[in-house]
Design a protein around this motif. Structure first.
Motif, PDB file in Angstrom:
ATOM      1  N   SER A 158      -4.046   2.545  18.700  1.00  0.00           N
ATOM      2  CA  SER A 158      -4.529   3.717  17.964  1.00  0.00           C
ATOM      3  C   SER A 158      -5.601   4.453  18.758  1.00  0.00           C
ATOM      4  CB  SER A 158      -5.081   3.275  16.604  1.00  0.00           C
ATOM      5  OG  SER A 158      -5.514   4.380  15.854  1.00  0.00           O
ATOM      6  N   HIS A 159      -6.470   3.681  19.434  1.00  0.00           N
ATOM      7  CA  HIS A 159      -7.502   4.294  20.286  1.00  0.00           C
ATOM      8  C   HIS A 159      -6.845   5.074  21.433  1.00  0.00           C
ATOM      9  CE1 HIS A 159     -11.484   4.519  22.262  1.00  0.00           C
ATOM     10  NE2 HIS A 159     -10.772   4.437  23.380  1.00  0.00           N
ATOM     11  N   LYS A 160      -5.830   4.482  22.052  1.00  0.00           N
ATOM     12  CA  LYS A 160      -5.179   5.133  23.200  1.00  0.00           C
ATOM     13  C   LYS A 160      -4.433   6.390  22.771  1.00  0.00           C
ATOM     14  CE  LYS A 160      -3.125   2.510  26.238  1.00  0.00           C
ATOM     15  NZ  LYS A 160      -2.267   1.429  26.802  1.00  0.00           N
ATOM     16  N   ASN A 161      -3.876   6.384  21.559  1.00  0.00           N
ATOM     17  CA  ASN A 161      -3.178   7.579  21.091  1.00  0.00           C
ATOM     18  C   ASN A 161      -4.136   8.759  20.951  1.00  0.00           C
ATOM     19  OD1 ASN A 161      -0.659   6.369  20.942  1.00  0.00           O
ATOM     20  ND2 ASN A 161      -0.898   5.754  18.792  1.00  0.00           N
ATOM     21  N   ARG A 162      -5.390   8.442  20.673  1.00  0.00           N
ATOM     22  CA  ARG A 162      -6.368   9.512  20.485  1.00  0.00           C
ATOM     23  C   ARG A 162      -7.079   9.886  21.778  1.00  0.00           C
ATOM     24  NH1 ARG A 162     -11.938   9.214  17.126  1.00  0.00           N
ATOM     25  NH2 ARG A 162     -12.352  11.450  16.938  1.00  0.00           N
ATOM     26  N   PHE A 163      -7.429   8.861  22.588  1.00  0.00           N
ATOM     27  CA  PHE A 163      -8.234   9.110  23.799  1.00  0.00           C
ATOM     28  C   PHE A 163      -7.431   8.999  25.098  1.00  0.00           C
ATOM     29  CE2 PHE A 163     -11.305   7.725  20.593  1.00  0.00           C
ATOM     30  CZ  PHE A 163     -12.316   8.660  20.737  1.00  0.00           C
ATOM     31  N   HIS A 164      -6.158   8.605  24.982  1.00  0.00           N
ATOM     32  CA  HIS A 164      -5.217   8.539  26.108  1.00  0.00           C
ATOM     33  C   HIS A 164      -5.397   7.301  26.983  1.00  0.00           C
ATOM     34  CE1 HIS A 164      -4.106  12.518  24.824  1.00  0.00           C
ATOM     35  NE2 HIS A 164      -5.314  12.996  25.104  1.00  0.00           N
ATOM     36  N   THR A 165      -6.596   6.762  27.093  1.00  0.00           N
ATOM     37  CA  THR A 165      -6.805   5.514  27.839  1.00  0.00           C
ATOM     38  C   THR A 165      -7.707   4.603  27.009  1.00  0.00           C
ATOM     39  OG1 THR A 165      -8.807   6.198  29.029  1.00  0.00           O
ATOM     40  CG2 THR A 165      -6.675   6.776  30.024  1.00  0.00           C
ATOM     41  N   ALA A 166      -7.645   3.298  27.322  1.00  0.00           N
ATOM     42  CA  ALA A 166      -8.443   2.329  26.560  1.00  0.00           C
ATOM     43  C   ALA A 166      -9.932   2.484  26.851  1.00  0.00           C
ATOM     44  CB  ALA A 166      -7.978   0.911  26.882  1.00  0.00           C
ATOM     45  N   GLU A 167     -10.277   2.993  28.065  1.00  0.00           N
ATOM     46  CA  GLU A 167     -11.681   3.055  28.468  1.00  0.00           C
ATOM     47  C   GLU A 167     -12.370   4.343  28.015  1.00  0.00           C
ATOM     48  OE1 GLU A 167      -9.142   2.488  30.538  1.00  0.00           O
ATOM     49  OE2 GLU A 167      -9.371   0.303  30.715  1.00  0.00           O
ATOM     50  N   ASN A 168     -11.606   5.383  27.771  1.00  0.00           N
ATOM     51  CA  ASN A 168     -12.195   6.685  27.459  1.00  0.00           C
ATOM     52  C   ASN A 168     -12.716   6.730  26.021  1.00  0.00           C
ATOM     53  OD1 ASN A 168     -12.876   9.445  27.710  1.00  0.00           O
ATOM     54  ND2 ASN A 168     -10.935  10.029  26.751  1.00  0.00           N
ATOM     55  N   ARG A 169     -13.866   7.400  25.821  1.00  0.00           N
ATOM     56  CA  ARG A 169     -14.406   7.619  24.477  1.00  0.00           C
ATOM     57  C   ARG A 169     -14.934   9.035  24.331  1.00  0.00           C
ATOM     58  NH1 ARG A 169     -18.508   3.297  22.227  1.00  0.00           N
ATOM     59  NH2 ARG A 169     -18.745   5.065  20.798  1.00  0.00           N
ATOM     60  N   HIS A 170     -14.417   9.957  25.147  1.00  0.00           N
ATOM     61  CA  HIS A 170     -14.878  11.344  25.101  1.00  0.00           C
ATOM     62  C   HIS A 170     -13.720  12.271  24.736  1.00  0.00           C
ATOM     63  CE1 HIS A 170     -18.204   9.543  27.300  1.00  0.00           C
ATOM     64  NE2 HIS A 170     -18.910  10.641  27.074  1.00  0.00           N
ATOM     65  N   LEU A 171     -13.997  13.214  23.852  1.00  0.00           N
ATOM     66  CA  LEU A 171     -13.067  14.289  23.546  1.00  0.00           C
ATOM     67  C   LEU A 171     -13.810  15.605  23.691  1.00  0.00           C
ATOM     68  CD1 LEU A 171     -11.168  12.988  20.375  1.00  0.00           C
ATOM     69  CD2 LEU A 171     -10.288  13.163  22.703  1.00  0.00           C
ATOM     70  N   ASP A 172     -13.244  16.516  24.490  1.00  0.00           N
ATOM     71  CA  ASP A 172     -13.888  17.808  24.755  1.00  0.00           C
ATOM     72  C   ASP A 172     -15.308  17.612  25.273  1.00  0.00           C
ATOM     73  OD1 ASP A 172     -11.605  19.167  23.856  1.00  0.00           O
ATOM     74  OD2 ASP A 172     -12.295  19.045  21.769  1.00  0.00           O
ATOM     75  N   GLY A 173     -15.505  16.546  26.073  1.00  0.00           N
ATOM     76  CA  GLY A 173     -16.805  16.294  26.667  1.00  0.00           C
ATOM     77  C   GLY A 173     -17.832  15.694  25.728  1.00  0.00           C
ATOM     78  N   VAL A 174     -17.420  15.347  24.516  1.00  0.00           N
ATOM     79  CA  VAL A 174     -18.353  14.813  23.522  1.00  0.00           C
ATOM     80  C   VAL A 174     -18.003  13.347  23.242  1.00  0.00           C
ATOM     81  CG1 VAL A 174     -19.251  15.036  21.179  1.00  0.00           C
ATOM     82  CG2 VAL A 174     -18.604  17.081  22.477  1.00  0.00           C
ATOM     83  N   PRO A 175     -18.981  12.415  23.332  1.00  0.00           N
ATOM     84  CA  PRO A 175     -18.686  11.011  23.026  1.00  0.00           C
ATOM     85  C   PRO A 175     -18.344  10.838  21.546  1.00  0.00           C
ATOM     86  CG  PRO A 175     -21.044  11.322  23.337  1.00  0.00           C
ATOM     87  CD  PRO A 175     -20.385  12.605  23.741  1.00  0.00           C
ATOM     88  N   GLN A 176     -17.334   9.999  21.281  1.00  0.00           N
ATOM     89  CA  GLN A 176     -16.836   9.786  19.928  1.00  0.00           C
ATOM     90  C   GLN A 176     -16.827   8.292  19.594  1.00  0.00           C
ATOM     91  OE1 GLN A 176     -15.829  12.287  17.927  1.00  0.00           O
ATOM     92  NE2 GLN A 176     -15.927  13.972  19.397  1.00  0.00           N
ATOM     93  N   HIS A 177     -16.706   7.998  18.297  1.00  0.00           N
ATOM     94  CA  HIS A 177     -16.515   6.610  17.882  1.00  0.00           C
ATOM     95  C   HIS A 177     -15.164   6.111  18.394  1.00  0.00           C
ATOM     96  CE1 HIS A 177     -20.026   6.308  15.319  1.00  0.00           C
ATOM     97  NE2 HIS A 177     -19.721   7.470  14.765  1.00  0.00           N
ATOM     98  N   PRO A 178     -15.043   4.817  18.687  1.00  0.00           N
ATOM     99  CA  PRO A 178     -13.772   4.284  19.190  1.00  0.00           C
ATOM    100  C   PRO A 178     -12.711   4.247  18.094  1.00  0.00           C
ATOM    101  CG  PRO A 178     -15.311   2.501  18.798  1.00  0.00           C
ATOM    102  CD  PRO A 178     -16.079   3.771  18.600  1.00  0.00           C
ATOM    103  N   GLY A 179     -11.447   4.136  18.518  1.00  0.00           N
ATOM    104  CA  GLY A 179     -10.341   3.992  17.587  1.00  0.00           C
ATOM    105  C   GLY A 179      -9.744   5.311  17.159  1.00  0.00           C
ATOM    106  N   GLY A 180      -8.648   5.199  16.429  1.00  0.00           N
ATOM    107  CA  GLY A 180      -8.018   6.380  15.872  1.00  0.00           C
ATOM    108  C   GLY A 180      -8.568   6.660  14.484  1.00  0.00           C
ATOM    109  N   GLN A 181      -8.206   7.811  13.945  1.00  0.00           N
ATOM    110  CA  GLN A 181      -8.658   8.128  12.600  1.00  0.00           C
ATOM    111  C   GLN A 181      -7.605   8.955  11.891  1.00  0.00           C
ATOM    112  OE1 GLN A 181     -12.411  10.061  13.303  1.00  0.00           O
ATOM    113  NE2 GLN A 181     -11.501  12.092  13.499  1.00  0.00           N
TER     114      GLN A 181
END
Length: 265
Positions: free
Chosen positions: A87-110
């Motif tokens: 679920s995290h990878k579906n949102r962030f594309h990789t297991a290590e990434n936690r940024h969307l549009d340059g903004v750090p986000q909570h881990p996992g999908g939602q």
């Protein structure tokens, strides 16, 4: 003939008693099912594992009657988070990434979820056990929950409660013809025989209400709850019916008290 039971009046400002298998729209029962009230008992008397012998007393002897009303139902829109790796990878594309549009986000999908929440809930719950000492122990625990295993709640962990009344009451055998509450009405095989009324099957078959099969006890398998005991009931939504003889609580305007066993015959 007079029977004695424990009556507990409970108020909840907010409550959600989730109907199983409802996910993106989380539906609620109008009153808590038997398993939820059983969980409250285990919490309040301090049962922490399956080796506690008091669990056998609950399983084989406790009977419940649950009645309730609520003021309003509100649909709350919220986000639920899924912390599985895929679920995290579906949102962030990789297991290590936690940024969307340059903004750090909570881990996992939602996912957006609608939760049905009852407001201003008033419950009237009756308990019976053939062991009078155990029934008194439950009463004492409600009055002084010093052995509780967590904050007292019904439904979700945040659905705290206020206990407005705790008392032993005597039920008397009388004619009655209405239950002005939502109530679980058990099928004949699940009624406590100590409180059976005349022509019960006729009463049950003629009563308005949808049929439910409510779970009560479960085993743990692969870290999941597997329910293996159920109670067959109708959800009565309040109203009158043909006059029958019941054990009634005279202090509640001759309310019929129909107690259900947590295991069938």
């Amino acid at each position: 003939m007079i029977k004695q039971v424990l009556k507990v009046k409970i108020y909840q400002p907010d409550a959600h008693y989730r109907i199983p298998f409802s996910f993106q729209r989380r539906f609620t029962y109008p009153i808590p099912p038997f398993s939820t009230v059983k969980g409250l008992i285990c919490n309040i008397i301090g049962i922490r594992d399956d080796n506690d012998t008091r669990l056998n007393k609950i399983r084989d002897g406790l009977s419940l009657a649950i009645y309730g009303r609520y003021e309003t139902l509100v649909k709350e829109y919220t986000w639920f988070r899924n912390l599985e790796k895929d679920s995290h990878k579906n949102r962030f594309h990789t297991a290590e990434n936690r940024h969307l549009d340059g903004v750090p986000q909570h881990p996992g999908g939602q996912i957006p979820v609608t939760v049905d929440v009852l407001h201003n809930v008033n419950l009237l719950i009756y308990f019976y056990h053939p062991d009078n000492k155990f029934l008194q122990d439950i009463k004492n625990a409600f009055q002084n929950p010093s052995d509780r295993s967590s904050i007292l709640h019904l439904g979700r962990a945040e659905d705290w409660l206020v206990i407005n009344e705790i008392k032993l009451v005597e039920l008397k055998r009388k004619f009655a013809r209405q239950i002005p509450y939502f109530a679980w009405i058990p099928a004949r095989d699940f009624v406590d025989n100590s409180f059976i009324v005349e022509a019960y099957e006729d009463f049950f078959n003629s009563l308005d209400g949808n049929l439910f099969r409510l779970p009560t006890f479960y085993d743990i398998s692969n870290n999941q709850r597997i329910f293996n005991d159920y109670v067959n009931v109708k959800l009565h939504e309040g109203g009158s019916f043909k006059r029958y003889v019941f054990f009634v609580d005279e202090s509640e305007n001759d309310l019929p008290i129909i107690l259900s066993k947590l295991r069938g015959s």
